[in-house]
Design an enzyme around this catalytic site. Structure first.
Site, PDB file in Angstrom:
ATOM      1  N   ASP A 110       0.811  -1.225   0.000  1.00  0.00           N
ATOM      2  CA  ASP A 110       0.000   0.000   0.000  1.00  0.00           C
ATOM      3  C   ASP A 110       0.847   1.279   0.000  1.00  0.00           C
ATOM      4  O   ASP A 110       2.033   1.260   0.352  1.00  0.00           O
ATOM      5  CB  ASP A 110      -0.886   0.035   1.260  1.00  0.00           C
ATOM      6  CG  ASP A 110      -2.011  -0.986   1.207  1.00  0.00           C
ATOM      7  OD1 ASP A 110      -1.994  -1.848   0.310  1.00  0.00           O
ATOM      8  OD2 ASP A 110      -2.890  -0.903   2.075  1.00  0.00           O
ATOM      9  N   HIS A 254       3.555  -2.325   3.172  1.00  0.00           N
ATOM     10  CA  HIS A 254       3.577  -0.973   2.600  1.00  0.00           C
ATOM     11  C   HIS A 254       4.868  -0.733   1.824  1.00  0.00           C
ATOM     12  O   HIS A 254       5.959  -0.972   2.369  1.00  0.00           O
ATOM     13  CB  HIS A 254       3.446   0.073   3.711  1.00  0.00           C
ATOM     14  CG  HIS A 254       2.106   0.046   4.389  1.00  0.00           C
ATOM     15  ND1 HIS A 254       1.791  -0.882   5.356  1.00  0.00           N
ATOM     16  CD2 HIS A 254       1.003   0.821   4.209  1.00  0.00           C
ATOM     17  CE1 HIS A 254       0.540  -0.665   5.758  1.00  0.00           C
ATOM     18  NE2 HIS A 254       0.044   0.351   5.084  1.00  0.00           N
TER      19      HIS A 254
END
Ligand SMILES: [Zn+2]
Length: 310
Positions: A110, A254
């Site tokens: 992400d 992430h």
């Protein structure tokens, strides 16, 4: 008369001189005429050059368009346009429900694309021949278009993670801006029209997930959180993932939004550990397609059983 003669004689000379100079200048004009026409033709050459430049620019633009088109076709041929089976449109998914024998897992990243990390993660995934899914932030797509293009050309799936990554409440107009702008820019940049959405912070009740749901996005959550945003030490980050690892699982990591060096450092070990446990890696669209197939099998099995009962 003499006076007159003497008066006229110089005048006659003057007339002759004037005539001479006239013819001289005429001659000179004739001499210079080709030059003048050269100047004219050189001007027309310059005009032609300018036209040629415009033509070259148009050709370059056309070529760029053709490249983008062929690249979009390639992306679609590879099956990385994020198509979601109808049963998952507007649905929220934490993990796929697969038989435990189907040991697949979907790695997701992400908050990118991110200049310090995304390329490193892409390199590791490429080296291990793994396809994963990136939930990108619209403003980062705008800032780092080449990185998001590489995500797609490397064969990874891509999802929408809003434009600003806001957590606060958003009315439908703002939510539409956050989601539509991001999907449109992903499409303009990569040729992929995504139907995958992940709400920032996993927030389901601030308006943005509601908008995604009403627009038939599949809302992709996770079943295994690395908690890498809090920058745990590498062993702990890995433990966080494997504590909740399961077949059909979705792993949250992430590649952007801050310092993700620990994620980059942990990734090779995460991959090898999953492989040692017999897992294969799939993208979110692949995972959803697997579950869709499974549910169709179950449904057809159930209808066969019902038919036998009758
Ligand atoms: Zn996020």
């Amino acid at each position: 008369m003499e006076k007159n003669k003497s008066f006229f004689r110089p005048q006659g000379i003057l007339v002759i001189l004037v005539c001479l100079s006239g013819s001289l200048s005429l001659g000179l004009m004739m001499l210079f005429k080709p030059n003048a026409s050269d100047a004219q033709s050189s001007r027309s050459v310059k005009v032609k050059d300018a036209t040629a430049n415009v033509g070259t620019q148009q050709r370059v633009e056309k070529l760029k368009d053709q490249m983008l088109t062929s690249w979009q076709q390639e992306a679609q041929a590879k099956g990385i346009a994020s198509d979601v089976p109808p049963r998952f449109q507007g649905a929220t998914i934490q993990a796929a429900k697969l038989p435990s024998g189907q040991k697949v897992v979907a790695l997701t990243f992400d908050d990118g694309p991110w200049p310090q990390t995304t390329a490193k993660i892409l390199d590791i995934l490429k080296k291990n021949d793994i396809k994963s899914t990136f939930f990108v932030v619209g403003q980062n797509v705008k800032n780092y278009p080449d990185l998001v293009k590489r995500v797609v050309t490397d064969g990874h799936a891509i999802g929408n993670h809003t434009w600003h990554h806001w957590y606060h409440y958003m009315n439908p107009r703002v939510a539409a801006y956050e989601i539509d702008n991001t999907t449109n820019l992903i499409y303009q940049t990569t040729g992929v029209k995504t139907s995958l959405f992940r709400p920032p912070g996993g927030m389901m009740h601030n308006g943005v997930a509601a908008y995604a749901r009403s627009n038939k996005y599949a809302i992709i959550m996770w079943s295994s959180d690395s908690v890498d945003y809090s920058r745990p030490a590498v062993p702990r980050l890995i433990n966080n993932i494997f504590r909740e690892a399961k077949a059909g699982g979705i792993v949250l990591m992430h590649d952007g939004g801050g310092d993700r060096t620990h994620t980059v450092q942990a990734l090779p070990e995460i991959i090898s550990k999953f492989r040692k446990q017999g897992y294969q890696f799939v993208t979110i669209p692949e995972l959803l397609a697997m579950q869709d197939k499974e549910q169709k099998l179950i449904a057809s099995g159930a209808s066969r059983t019902n038919a036998n009962k009758k």
